[in-house]
Every structure is written in structure tokens, then in C-alpha cells.
Design a protein around this motif. Structure first.
Motif, mmCIF file in Angstrom:
data_model
loop_
_atom_site.group_PDB
_atom_site.id
_atom_site.type_symbol
_atom_site.label_atom_id
_atom_site.label_comp_id
_atom_site.label_asym_id
_atom_site.label_seq_id
_atom_site.Cartn_x
_atom_site.Cartn_y
_atom_site.Cartn_z
ATOM 1 N N ASP A 406 0.805 -1.215 0.000
ATOM 2 C CA ASP A 406 0.000 0.000 0.000
ATOM 3 C C ASP A 406 0.843 1.273 0.000
ATOM 4 O O ASP A 406 0.491 2.262 -0.656
ATOM 5 C CB ASP A 406 -0.986 0.006 1.170
ATOM 6 C CG ASP A 406 -0.310 -0.211 2.518
ATOM 7 O OD1 ASP A 406 0.915 -0.463 2.554
ATOM 8 O OD2 ASP A 406 -1.007 -0.156 3.543
ATOM 9 N N THR A 407 1.982 1.265 0.696
ATOM 10 C CA THR A 407 2.786 2.479 0.746
ATOM 11 C C THR A 407 3.495 2.756 -0.577
ATOM 12 O O THR A 407 3.885 3.894 -0.836
ATOM 13 C CB THR A 407 3.822 2.399 1.881
ATOM 14 O OG1 THR A 407 4.575 1.195 1.745
ATOM 15 C CG2 THR A 407 3.141 2.421 3.240
ATOM 16 N N CYS A 408 3.675 1.730 -1.404
ATOM 17 C CA CYS A 408 4.227 1.942 -2.746
ATOM 18 C C CYS A 408 3.129 2.362 -3.713
ATOM 19 O O CYS A 408 3.321 3.247 -4.551
ATOM 20 C CB CYS A 408 4.896 0.663 -3.255
ATOM 21 S SG CYS A 408 6.488 0.299 -2.489
ATOM 22 N N PRO A 411 1.543 6.212 -1.946
ATOM 23 C CA PRO A 411 2.496 6.725 -0.941
ATOM 24 C C PRO A 411 1.809 7.663 0.047
ATOM 25 O O PRO A 411 1.122 8.598 -0.361
ATOM 26 C CB PRO A 411 3.531 7.468 -1.790
ATOM 27 C CG PRO A 411 3.452 6.820 -3.141
ATOM 28 C CD PRO A 411 2.008 6.462 -3.322
ATOM 29 N N PRO A 412 1.972 7.413 1.333
ATOM 30 C CA PRO A 412 1.339 8.275 2.337
ATOM 31 C C PRO A 412 2.051 9.618 2.438
ATOM 32 O O PRO A 412 3.254 9.724 2.205
ATOM 33 C CB PRO A 412 1.501 7.475 3.632
ATOM 34 C CG PRO A 412 2.721 6.645 3.404
ATOM 35 C CD PRO A 412 2.723 6.306 1.945
ATOM 36 N N GLU A 515 12.150 17.168 16.491
ATOM 37 C CA GLU A 515 11.001 17.244 15.607
ATOM 38 C C GLU A 515 10.274 15.903 15.580
ATOM 39 O O GLU A 515 10.884 14.848 15.817
ATOM 40 C CB GLU A 515 11.438 17.635 14.198
ATOM 41 C CG GLU A 515 11.981 19.058 14.095
ATOM 42 C CD GLU A 515 12.288 19.451 12.669
ATOM 43 O OE1 GLU A 515 12.238 18.574 11.787
ATOM 44 O OE2 GLU A 515 12.586 20.645 12.437
ATOM 45 N N VAL A 516 8.997 15.964 15.287
ATOM 46 C CA VAL A 516 8.189 14.739 15.276
ATOM 47 C C VAL A 516 7.488 14.607 13.924
ATOM 48 O O VAL A 516 6.390 15.150 13.725
ATOM 49 C CB VAL A 516 7.141 14.741 16.417
ATOM 50 C CG1 VAL A 516 6.375 13.420 16.431
ATOM 51 C CG2 VAL A 516 7.799 14.998 17.761
ATOM 52 N N PRO A 517 8.097 13.908 12.949
ATOM 53 C CA PRO A 517 7.406 13.676 11.673
ATOM 54 C C PRO A 517 6.306 12.626 11.863
ATOM 55 O O PRO A 517 6.491 11.635 12.562
ATOM 56 C CB PRO A 517 8.514 13.162 10.762
ATOM 57 C CG PRO A 517 9.511 12.535 11.700
ATOM 58 C CD PRO A 517 9.446 13.331 12.978
ATOM 59 N N LEU A 518 5.167 12.853 11.241
ATOM 60 C CA LEU A 518 4.040 11.935 11.376
ATOM 61 C C LEU A 518 3.454 11.614 10.006
ATOM 62 O O LEU A 518 3.530 12.429 9.078
ATOM 63 C CB LEU A 518 2.940 12.550 12.264
ATOM 64 C CG LEU A 518 3.297 12.882 13.716
ATOM 65 C CD1 LEU A 518 2.123 13.585 14.384
ATOM 66 C CD2 LEU A 518 3.676 11.626 14.489
ATOM 67 N N ARG A 519 2.864 10.429 9.916
ATOM 68 C CA ARG A 519 2.094 10.070 8.722
ATOM 69 C C ARG A 519 0.770 10.818 8.752
ATOM 70 O O ARG A 519 0.137 10.932 9.803
ATOM 71 C CB ARG A 519 1.783 8.567 8.717
ATOM 72 C CG ARG A 519 2.898 7.676 8.256
ATOM 73 C CD ARG A 519 2.508 6.216 8.438
ATOM 74 N NE ARG A 519 1.281 5.892 7.741
ATOM 75 C CZ ARG A 519 1.201 5.022 6.726
ATOM 76 N NH1 ARG A 519 2.283 4.429 6.289
ATOM 77 N NH2 ARG A 519 0.054 4.747 6.161
ATOM 78 N N SER A 536 -9.207 0.574 0.842
ATOM 79 C CA SER A 536 -8.333 0.466 -0.309
ATOM 80 C C SER A 536 -8.130 1.838 -0.905
ATOM 81 O O SER A 536 -9.021 2.416 -1.493
ATOM 82 C CB SER A 536 -8.952 -0.479 -1.350
ATOM 83 O OG SER A 536 -9.158 -1.744 -0.812
ATOM 84 N N GLY A 537 -6.965 2.408 -0.709
ATOM 85 C CA GLY A 537 -6.715 3.753 -1.202
ATOM 86 C C GLY A 537 -6.715 3.808 -2.707
ATOM 87 O O GLY A 537 -6.470 2.821 -3.395
ATOM 88 N N ARG A 538 -6.962 4.981 -3.239
ATOM 89 C CA ARG A 538 -6.954 5.144 -4.686
ATOM 90 C C ARG A 538 -5.568 4.806 -5.206
ATOM 91 O O ARG A 538 -4.553 5.080 -4.601
ATOM 92 C CB ARG A 538 -7.329 6.584 -5.046
ATOM 93 C CG ARG A 538 -6.429 7.604 -4.394
ATOM 94 C CD ARG A 538 -6.813 9.022 -4.747
ATOM 95 N NE ARG A 538 -6.055 9.977 -3.963
ATOM 96 C CZ ARG A 538 -4.789 10.300 -4.198
ATOM 97 N NH1 ARG A 538 -4.140 9.714 -5.171
ATOM 98 N NH2 ARG A 538 -4.162 11.196 -3.445
ATOM 99 N N GLY A 539 -5.522 4.208 -6.365
ATOM 100 C CA GLY A 539 -4.250 3.851 -6.970
ATOM 101 C C GLY A 539 -3.747 2.486 -6.582
ATOM 102 O O GLY A 539 -2.812 1.984 -7.170
#
Length: 657
Positions: A406-408, A411-412, A515-519, A536-539
Motif C-alpha cells: 500500500d505504501t508503494c 504513498p502516504p 522534531e516529530v514527523p508523522l504520517r 483500499s486507497g486510490r491507486g
């Protein structure tokens, strides 16, 4: 026969010839050839190979090539009959001995072993503790010892079995018999422990790639998990076999009932069911097509069913090893499959609570927390999940990104969540320091959003300086922030009620030193009439079923072959895959062989199966009127017909966050 003789035998191609004659394959895959060559020559081996990677061939072929009987130590008593049936269908002389047999049945197997009439003998590890079993083995000729599911020997592993600790006696009592220990998942630490506890210091180590490119890994935000699961099954895997894992027995029962009520054929499986019911449900899963099993982790180890099209998790697994082992039960036939998980804040809270409340010592809790941290990192990553999995097992990450997670596929987005994190941590600080109170995530989010709920008013939390300072984010987004702070160790869970407290690292954020990076939280799935979306995300590319991947003109042949296979399986009382795998039926439908010789070239069709089923397969194809696009020859010109040969956890929370 000496080691040199064995090497010469392999050089003469006997192992490869056995692969083709018995199993119907033309070439070894990956490390198989090197492993088999080493064991046939008399060497010990420790093998790490993913589920579906062909581990069984690594000991089955040495057992067939070397003189004597291969003894397979397996913890899977309930599956031994099916394993033996599958081998016998290939023409291999196989037998088993375990507690399910009566005295007369065991006597028959013992006589076959002593007479040299078995190629493979399956034993449970418990039987090797009996003097009678060890004496029996001493009176026969053993070609190789195979220790399957070898991670069961590791006390830090996910399926520890005390009886495996005694298996070091094999090397002591039979020093000239090669041993091969096999497992589908093991970290370097578990790998080392396997070697030490089995007493195999001189073993050669083989590690195949853990990449399963046919499995699409997907993790979706948990909203209404049962409805999300239902939507996922209806949209992507209707009528296909799969496994759904839940944390508790109660959740297993409710999920199976929910799916059945909504038209999905599903049965429960957990340790609380009586042995007869568990056996019946497992048998149905192996023998029926399209059945879904909802289970705790008590189900699945050693399941050889090749056409499991999906593995779904409604609760967070405790470790990456467990997750990989469980998801690896999908797509053993190499066809497209899905590893799908619904994951949310409550999963993190629940697992942290389970670790804190465990009976283990501090070292155990630290190890469990480390396993959970790795699992959370996999869930929260913004990068390729397959690369993260491979890196966890010490293998090179997937480069470039795999394109099948899913992350490919979608991409979030990430964002700088430092200020949001400071707001959450400040709220926790205010409650503790100003009021001496501790609360869970629900109350924290309500305070940030400025909601005057009954509990907020009861405790005067609307008077706090942080009340209403978080209106820029939605409720689901704040829950995502809290979840990710827990995953990053910037918040911790404490006590029976899962209250939130600061950690040593929290101060670095509050002091603006980190710093705090977040999804970024994805949009909430749209609810349809049939239930909540699957997330199911688009794409995203949905995995295709065995049928969908075939050209449309070949689908009738594939379905006709499946129907014929089902009838054969019913008549013989064996799982359908014992006859032929889906992948083999697909190749038959694609090749459309017109003769026994042509059918014999199809991968997965060995001599025994060709002799047993060749006429039936060709009869099915002939009944369809010939291959698509091929004009039948006039009747007068037709050739004459050929002459055929042939653990239970805490109760699942009901209010999902």
C-alpha cells in the motif's frame, strides 16, 4: 554409501530426475539445489526459507535419493495424515506415527519401516522421548532426520515447544545420519538459538530470500473492522479461501458469526473449542474451496493449503516474526494474494497493556516490548513495507520499492507533527501535575477538541489551559497523533485502564529539542450500504484471483478442471490440492495439452499423477471442444485415440478507537 558416492549420485542427476519424476518440476528454485546436494552428501543443514519457498523438497528429495527412510519430526499431528496423503498421491511411500493411531495402525507402520518399505516417516517430537520409538529407529535404516518448524526450539520464538529441546539427542545417538532443521521465520538471534539447542555446530546455514513478491501487503486505518473486513472480502476475494486472525476467542466467535450472517462461509478456530470441532473445521478448510477460517494464532502452522488467497488481521500481531509467519500462509502456489490488516490506536494500547500485565520477568517484558516496537514501525512506516520486512530479517531491502504494497501503490503523506505532539504531551502534563490525574486517549482528544462531554465537565477539564487548543485537527487525526506518539515511544500506556503517561523521551519534544514527523491520516473510508469500505486507497492495485489472471477464453477450461478436481477429491477423501494445485490447473488450461506426452510437460504433473489422472484431465479438455481459437480438424482426418498411461489474550475491546 559414502559422502563421495552421494555427491557422484547427485552429479549424475538423480536428485533432478527425482524432482521431475515425482513432483513434476524441471528445475530447483533458489537455494534448493545447494541444500539438497549438501544433505545428500551427508552434511547437516539449518535452512531458513519462507513459507511457500519449497522447504519440504529440501528433505523429501534427500530421503528419496539416499538409502533408508527419512524421519521427519513435525509438531503438526493434526496435519500428518494430509501430508502423508499428499505424498502417496505422488507415489512416495510415506507413513506417520502419532497419538491419533491405535495399536494395530502403529504396528503396521512400524513393520513397513523395519522392512524398508517407507521413504518418509513423520513423527511428533513427543514420540522421540519414548524409549520404544528410539529403539524402533535404531533397528531400521535412516537416510536423514528433518526437523520441521525448527523455530519451536527457540524459547524466545513465537511457537515454543518444550519437546523440541530434547532433539539434540538425534545427533548424539545417530551421528552418521545428516540432519536438516527448517523454519520459515527466524531472526539472527533465533537462528543462533536453533543451532545451539539442536546441537548442530557444524551445520551449514542456508538463508533464502524472505521476499514473497506475490503477496500484496496492506494496512488500513481501523474504523469498524468487521465491516471493513466484509467489504474487503466481497470486493476482492469473493468465494476464495482465506484466514482471518483475531486476538481473542471471543472476537473469533463474533467475527465468524458476523461473516456467516452476511453470506461469507466462515468457521471459527481457537483453543477453547473441543478437539473434535477444531479438527472438523480444519478438515473443512483443507478440503473445501472458498472457506474462511477465523482464528487465533493457534491455527495455521504447517497448513499446506496452496490456494489461500488472503490472510487478514483484525488485531495487531505481537511481533514481525508472527506477522510474517501468518501472512506467509497466503499464496503458497505463487499466485497473487493479499496480506490485509486493520490497525488502530486501541491495538497499540491493548498490546502495551498485555506486556505490562504479563507474568514474565523484566527481561521477558523488554523483549516483548522490542518485538512490539518493530511491529509498530512496520505499521507506521511511510516507506515500502516489503523493504521494512526484509530489513528486519537482516536481508537487503527491496530496491527499488516493491510496487506491490500500500505504501508503494499509494504513498502516504507526511507532515511536521511537532506542535501537535507538544499539545498532546502538554495535556498529559497538565492533568498529572495540576490535577494528579491520568486518563486515556478518549479524554485527551476531547480536551484538545474543546468538547464539554459529561466526563470533561465532571472533572472540570474545560478549565484547563489546553482545553480547545486542538481544533485544527479532526478527532480521527488526533487519534492518529496519539497512536504514532505511542509507536515512537513518546507516550506510554500505564495500568489496567490504559491511561497515558510521559516517557523519558517526551521532554525532548516539549523542550523543542526534537522534531516529530508523522504520517498523515488518510480520509475515512466511505460507508456503503453493505458496510464500511475496506480502506483500499486510490491507486492500489487489487490482487487478481487465479481466475481473473487467466484470459477470459480460458476461464471455462479452468473452472471445468476445478470441478473435475473437486469430484476426484471427494471420491478419495483428500484435499483438492492433493490432486493438483490451482497453478497447475491454470497451466493445463493455458497449454491445453492434446496428449499424455504434452500433459507430462506441465509443471506439477509427475509420473504418478500423469498415470492416475492423465485420462481424466484430457477428457475434461476434450469435452470442451478443443482449445480456444483452434478450428477442429474434419472427422475423417482425426488421429486415432492414444493409448493412455497413467494463546488466548485479553478480551477484545468492543469500542474501537
Amino acid at each position: 554409501m559414502t559422502g563421495a558416492d552421494m555427491t557422484e549420485t547427485l552429479g549424475d542427476g538423480e536428485a533432478l530426475a527425482t524432482l521431475h519424476r515425482v513432483f513434476g518440476y524441471d528445475a530447483f528454485r533458489g537455494e534448493q539445489e545447494a541444500i539438497i546436494e549438501h544433505v545428500v552428501a551427508g552434511g547437516d543443514a539449518v535452512v531458513l526459507m519462507p513459507t511457500g519457498g519449497g522447504k519440504s523438497l529440501c528433505y523429501q528429495i534427500p530421503a528419496l535419493v539416499r538409502p533408508g527412510t527419512g524421519v521427519v519430526v513435525s509438531p503438526l499431528i493434526a496435519l500428518m495424515q494430509d501430508q502423508v496423503d499428499a505424498l502417496r498421491a505422488l507415489g512416495v511411500r510415506a507413513g506417520f506415527m502419532n497419538s491419533t493411531q491405535d495399536f494395530d495402525e502403529r504396528r503396521v507402520v512400524e513393520a513397513e519401516f523395519l522392512a524398508g518399505e517407507l521413504d518418509l516417516l513423520y513423527l511428533a517430537p513427543e514420540r522421540l522421548r519414548l524409549d520404544s520409538t528410539r529403539d524402533l529407529l535404531s533397528r531400521g535404516k535412516i537416510s536423514v532426520f528433518a526437523i520441521d518448524e525448527a523455530h519451536c526450539v527457540a524459547q524466545w520464538g513465537h511457537d515454543f515447544r518444550p519437546d523440541y529441546l530434547a532433539l539434540s539427542l538425534l545427533g548424539e545417538r545417530w551421528p552418521d545420519v545428516p540432519r536438516i532443521a527448517l523454519t520459515a521465520t527466524a531472526t539472527r538471534a533465533t537462528h543462533k538459538e536453533i543451532t545451539q539447542r539442536l546441537g548442530m555446530p557444524k551445520a551449514r546455514h542456508f538463508e533464502a530470500s524472505f521476499d514473497r513478491p506475490n503477496i500484496q501487503y496492506r494496512i488500513v486505518p481501523k474504523a469498524d473492522p468487521k465491516k471493513q473486513l466484509l467489504s474487503f472480502l466481497r470486493e476482492e476475494h469473493a468465494g476464495e479461501a482465506g484466514i482471518v486472525y483475531c486476538l481473542s476467542r471471543n472476537s473469533v466467535e463474533k467475527t465468524a458469526e458476523f461473516l456467516s450472517r452476511n453470506g461469507i462461509e466462515a468457521v471459527p478456530y481457537h483453543a477453547g473449542l473441543d478437539a473434535g470441532t477444531r479438527a472438523a473445521h480444519q478438515s473443512r478448510f483443507l478440503r473445501e474451496e472458498g472457506l474462511v477460517v477465523v482464528a487465533t494464532i493457534a491455527f495455521g502452522m504447517g497448513i499446506d493449503k496452496p490456494d489461500v488467497r488472503f490472510v487478514a488481521h483484525l488485531d495487531l500481531p505481537k511481533s514481525v516474526e508472527g506477522y510474517y509467519q501468518e501472512t506467509g500462509r497466503a499464496g503458497r502456489d505463487g499466485l497473487s494474494s493479499t496480506a490485509w490488516m486493520a490497525y488502530g490506536l486501541q491495538d497499540v494500547v491493548q498490546q502495551r497493556k498485555l506486556i505490562q500485565g504479563s507474568e514474565g520477568d523484566e527481561a521477558f517484558r523488554r523483549r516483548a516490548a522490542a518485538h512490539l516496537d518493530s511491529m509498530l514501525a512496520l505499521c507506521e512506516t511511510a516507506h515500502c513495507r516489503r523493504s521494512q520486512l526484509l530489513a528486519y530479517f537482516g536481508q537487503d531491502p527491496h530496491t527499488p520499492a516493491c510496487g506491490n504494497c500500500d505504501t508503494c501503490l499509494t504513498p502516504p503523506e507526511t507532515w511536521d507533527g511537532t506542535v501537535a505532539a507538544q499539545k498532546v504531551l502538554s495535556t498529559v502534563v497538565r492533568l498529572q501535575r495540576e490535577r494528579g490525574q491520568k486518563f486515556g486517549a478518549v479524554q485527551i482528544v476531547d480536551i484538545l477538541l474543546g468538547r464539554r462531554t459529561a466526563r470533561v465537565i465532571q472533572f472540570d477539564h474545560d478549565q484547563l489551559s489546553v482545553f480547545g487548543i486542538g481544533e485544527e485537527l479532526s478527532e480521527s487525526e488526533w487519534r492518529g497523533v496519539v497512536r504514532q506518539l505511542l509507536a515512537q515511544g513518546l507516550l506510554a500506556v500505564e495500568g489496567e485502564y490504559g491511561t497515558l503517561v510521559l516517557t523519558e523521551a517526551s521532554g525532548t519534544v516539549l523542550r523543542r529539542e526534537r522534531e516529530v514527523p508523522l504520517r498523515k491520516e488518510p480520509p475515512k473510508p466511505v460507508t456503503s450500504r453493505s458496510g464500511s469500505g475496506s480502506g483500499s486507497g486510490r491507486g492500489e492495485r487489487k490482487p487478481k484471483s487465479a481466475v481473473a489472471e487467466l484470459p477470459v477464453e480460458l476461464v471455462p477450461a479452468f473452472e471445468a478442471l476445478r470441478s473435475w478436481r473437486a469430484e476426484q477429491a471427494r471420491e478419495q477423501g483428500v484435499p483438492a490440492y492433493v490432486i493438483f494445485h490451482d497453478a497447475t490447473l491454470r497451466e493445463i488450461a493455458t497449454a491445453w495439452p492434446a496428449s499424455v506426452a504434452e500433459l507430462g510437460t506441465v509443471s506439477g504433473v509427475g509420473e504418478k499423477k500423469l498415470a492416475t489422472y492423465g485420462e481424466g484431465v484430457l477428457g475434461v479438455l476434450a469435452g470442451l471442444g478443443g482449445a480456444p481459437g483452434v478450428t477442429p480438424a474434419p472427422a475423417a482426418a482425426e488421429a486415432p485415440d492414444p493409448d493412455w498411461p497413467e494463546m488466548d489474550a485479553e478480551p477484545e475491546p468492543e469500542d474501537w478507537i
